[in-house]
Design a protein around this motif. Structure first.
Motif, PDB file in Angstrom:
ATOM      1  N   THR A  71      23.845  14.897  50.951  1.00 38.13           N
ATOM      2  CA  THR A  71      22.956  15.243  52.063  1.00 38.13           C
ATOM      3  C   THR A  71      23.765  15.872  53.190  1.00 38.13           C
ATOM      4  O   THR A  71      23.377  16.896  53.759  1.00 38.13           O
ATOM      5  N   ILE A  72      24.909  15.270  53.498  1.00 36.05           N
ATOM      6  CA  ILE A  72      25.760  15.805  54.556  1.00 36.05           C
ATOM      7  C   ILE A  72      26.306  17.170  54.143  1.00 36.05           C
ATOM      8  O   ILE A  72      26.386  18.093  54.962  1.00 36.05           O
ATOM      9  N   LYS A  73      26.633  17.320  52.875  1.00 33.90           N
ATOM     10  CA  LYS A  73      27.105  18.616  52.376  1.00 33.90           C
ATOM     11  C   LYS A  73      26.031  19.681  52.569  1.00 33.90           C
ATOM     12  O   LYS A  73      26.329  20.818  52.952  1.00 33.90           O
ATOM     13  N   SER A  74      24.773  19.314  52.352  1.00 31.04           N
ATOM     14  CA  SER A  74      23.683  20.287  52.557  1.00 31.04           C
ATOM     15  C   SER A  74      23.545  20.629  54.044  1.00 31.04           C
ATOM     16  O   SER A  74      23.193  21.752  54.393  1.00 31.04           O
ATOM     17  N   TRP A  75      23.860  19.662  54.924  1.00 30.32           N
ATOM     18  CA  TRP A  75      23.844  19.945  56.365  1.00 30.32           C
ATOM     19  C   TRP A  75      24.908  20.979  56.708  1.00 30.32           C
ATOM     20  O   TRP A  75      24.706  21.819  57.570  1.00 30.32           O
ATOM     21  N   GLU A  76      26.053  20.903  56.036  1.00 33.48           N
ATOM     22  CA  GLU A  76      27.114  21.894  56.258  1.00 33.48           C
ATOM     23  C   GLU A  76      26.592  23.289  55.920  1.00 33.48           C
ATOM     24  O   GLU A  76      26.849  24.242  56.648  1.00 33.48           O
ATOM     25  N   GLU A  77      25.861  23.380  54.824  1.00 35.04           N
ATOM     26  CA  GLU A  77      25.299  24.667  54.413  1.00 35.04           C
ATOM     27  C   GLU A  77      24.269  25.180  55.423  1.00 35.04           C
ATOM     28  O   GLU A  77      24.039  26.373  55.526  1.00 35.04           O
ATOM     29  N   LYS A  78      23.674  24.246  56.186  1.00 35.37           N
ATOM     30  CA  LYS A  78      22.675  24.613  57.204  1.00 35.37           C
ATOM     31  C   LYS A  78      23.270  24.728  58.596  1.00 35.37           C
ATOM     32  O   LYS A  78      22.544  24.942  59.559  1.00 35.37           O
ATOM     33  N   GLY A  79      24.603  24.549  58.717  1.00 37.57           N
ATOM     34  CA  GLY A  79      25.229  24.785  60.005  1.00 37.57           C
ATOM     35  C   GLY A  79      26.080  23.686  60.599  1.00 37.57           C
ATOM     36  O   GLY A  79      26.688  23.900  61.646  1.00 37.57           O
ATOM     37  N   LEU A  80      26.128  22.502  60.000  1.00 42.01           N
ATOM     38  CA  LEU A  80      27.001  21.451  60.531  1.00 42.01           C
ATOM     39  C   LEU A  80      28.455  21.883  60.361  1.00 42.01           C
ATOM     40  O   LEU A  80      28.888  22.191  59.253  1.00 42.01           O
ATOM     41  N   LYS A  81      29.190  21.934  61.464  1.00 44.17           N
ATOM     42  CA  LYS A  81      30.589  22.357  61.407  1.00 44.17           C
ATOM     43  C   LYS A  81      31.449  21.266  60.790  1.00 44.17           C
ATOM     44  O   LYS A  81      31.344  20.099  61.161  1.00 44.17           O
ATOM     45  N   SER A  82      32.311  21.668  59.861  1.00 42.25           N
ATOM     46  CA  SER A  82      33.225  20.714  59.228  1.00 42.25           C
ATOM     47  C   SER A  82      34.645  21.245  59.324  1.00 42.25           C
ATOM     48  O   SER A  82      34.859  22.447  59.482  1.00 42.25           O
ATOM     49  N   ILE A  83      35.595  20.338  59.232  1.00 44.33           N
ATOM     50  CA  ILE A  83      37.010  20.681  59.274  1.00 44.33           C
ATOM     51  C   ILE A  83      37.665  20.034  58.067  1.00 44.33           C
ATOM     52  O   ILE A  83      37.487  18.841  57.830  1.00 44.33           O
ATOM     53  N   LYS A  84      38.415  20.810  57.316  1.00 49.25           N
ATOM     54  CA  LYS A  84      39.099  20.268  56.148  1.00 49.25           C
ATOM     55  C   LYS A  84      40.483  19.809  56.555  1.00 49.25           C
ATOM     56  O   LYS A  84      41.290  20.581  57.025  1.00 49.25           O
ATOM     57  N   LYS A  85      40.719  18.507  56.437  1.00 48.07           N
ATOM     58  CA  LYS A  85      42.039  17.910  56.673  1.00 48.07           C
ATOM     59  C   LYS A  85      42.349  17.161  55.396  1.00 48.07           C
ATOM     60  O   LYS A  85      41.918  16.030  55.220  1.00 48.07           O
ATOM     61  N   LYS A  86      43.061  17.832  54.502  1.00 45.11           N
ATOM     62  CA  LYS A  86      43.285  17.280  53.163  1.00 45.11           C
ATOM     63  C   LYS A  86      43.706  15.820  53.231  1.00 45.11           C
ATOM     64  O   LYS A  86      44.543  15.471  54.039  1.00 45.11           O
ATOM     65  N   PRO A  87      43.090  14.989  52.424  1.00 45.33           N
ATOM     66  CA  PRO A  87      42.071  15.259  51.416  1.00 45.33           C
ATOM     67  C   PRO A  87      40.648  15.077  51.948  1.00 45.33           C
ATOM     68  O   PRO A  87      39.713  14.944  51.178  1.00 45.33           O
ATOM     69  N   TYR A  88      40.462  15.067  53.255  1.00 43.51           N
ATOM     70  CA  TYR A  88      39.175  14.721  53.853  1.00 43.51           C
ATOM     71  C   TYR A  88      38.410  15.933  54.362  1.00 43.51           C
ATOM     72  O   TYR A  88      38.985  16.949  54.707  1.00 43.51           O
ATOM     73  N   ILE A  89      37.095  15.763  54.439  1.00 38.37           N
ATOM     74  CA  ILE A  89      36.223  16.671  55.165  1.00 38.37           C
ATOM     75  C   ILE A  89      35.862  15.895  56.429  1.00 38.37           C
ATOM     76  O   ILE A  89      35.363  14.768  56.357  1.00 38.37           O
ATOM     77  N   MET A  90      36.130  16.495  57.584  1.00 36.62           N
ATOM     78  CA  MET A  90      35.967  15.800  58.857  1.00 36.62           C
ATOM     79  C   MET A  90      34.925  16.503  59.727  1.00 36.62           C
ATOM     80  O   MET A  90      34.693  17.706  59.578  1.00 36.62           O
ATOM     81  N   TYR A  91      34.346  15.735  60.650  1.00 39.46           N
ATOM     82  CA  TYR A  91      33.362  16.268  61.590  1.00 39.46           C
ATOM     83  C   TYR A  91      33.696  15.742  62.975  1.00 39.46           C
ATOM     84  O   TYR A  91      34.002  14.559  63.132  1.00 39.46           O
ATOM     85  N   ARG A  92      33.612  16.605  63.967  1.00 35.58           N
ATOM     86  CA  ARG A  92      33.771  16.163  65.354  1.00 35.58           C
ATOM     87  C   ARG A  92      32.478  15.490  65.784  1.00 35.58           C
ATOM     88  O   ARG A  92      31.378  15.924  65.434  1.00 35.58           O
ATOM     89  N   HIS A  93      32.604  14.434  66.570  1.00 33.57           N
ATOM     90  CA  HIS A  93      31.431  13.691  67.024  1.00 33.57           C
ATOM     91  C   HIS A  93      30.417  14.612  67.687  1.00 33.57           C
ATOM     92  O   HIS A  93      29.222  14.534  67.409  1.00 33.57           O
ATOM     93  N   GLN A  94      30.882  15.489  68.581  1.00 42.03           N
ATOM     94  CA  GLN A  94      29.965  16.360  69.313  1.00 42.03           C
ATOM     95  C   GLN A  94      29.259  17.345  68.379  1.00 42.03           C
ATOM     96  O   GLN A  94      28.089  17.656  68.587  1.00 42.03           O
TER      97      GLN A  94
END
Length: 120
Positions: A71-94
């Motif tokens: 579900t969160i991955k689909s949000w990324e496709e709809k515009g949720l900004k993500s940051i890749k910090k291997k091995p994680y996918i990260m999101y800023r709170h804001q």
């Protein structure tokens, strides 16, 4: 037999030192293994990315919201900004807050009648 149980004094020192020192230093000062200190920090919810960053992992976000990673991955496709910090996918709170504000109606899934009627 495992390592000795953590005392209240050790836990207090752990909480204090976690904010000041890197993990290996904390472990050495407490005479514990790095793994033992890391696990205790995780169990207590201190240290690591949660304390020292305004970011959260996809897995943690899914647990907090009670939704699946996809579900969160689909949000990324709809515009949720993500940051890749291997091995994680990260999101800023804001960024999470902004996304949720912009997509509020699509995030609400209520199947029971409410005072406003059916919302879906």
């Amino acid at each position: 037999m495992g390592a000795p149980a953590w005392t209240a004094k050790e836990i207090s020192a752990l909480e204090e030192m976690t904010a000041k020192y890197p993990l290996p230093t904390v472990a050495r000062k407490l005479n514990r293994s790095v793994s033992a200190v890391f696990l205790k920090q995780q169990r207590l919810g201190i240290g690591g990315l949660r304390q020292n960053s305004d970011m959260i992992t996809r897995n943690m976000l899914s647990k907090i919201l009670g939704i699946e990673n996809r579900t969160i991955k689909s949000w990324e496709e709809k515009g949720l900004k993500s940051i890749k910090k291997k091995p994680y996918i990260m999101y800023r709170h804001q960024d999470i807050i902004n996304y949720m504000k912009e997509h509020l109606l699509s995030l609400i899934h209520i199947s029971e009648p409410t005072r406003l009627g059916m919302i879906s």
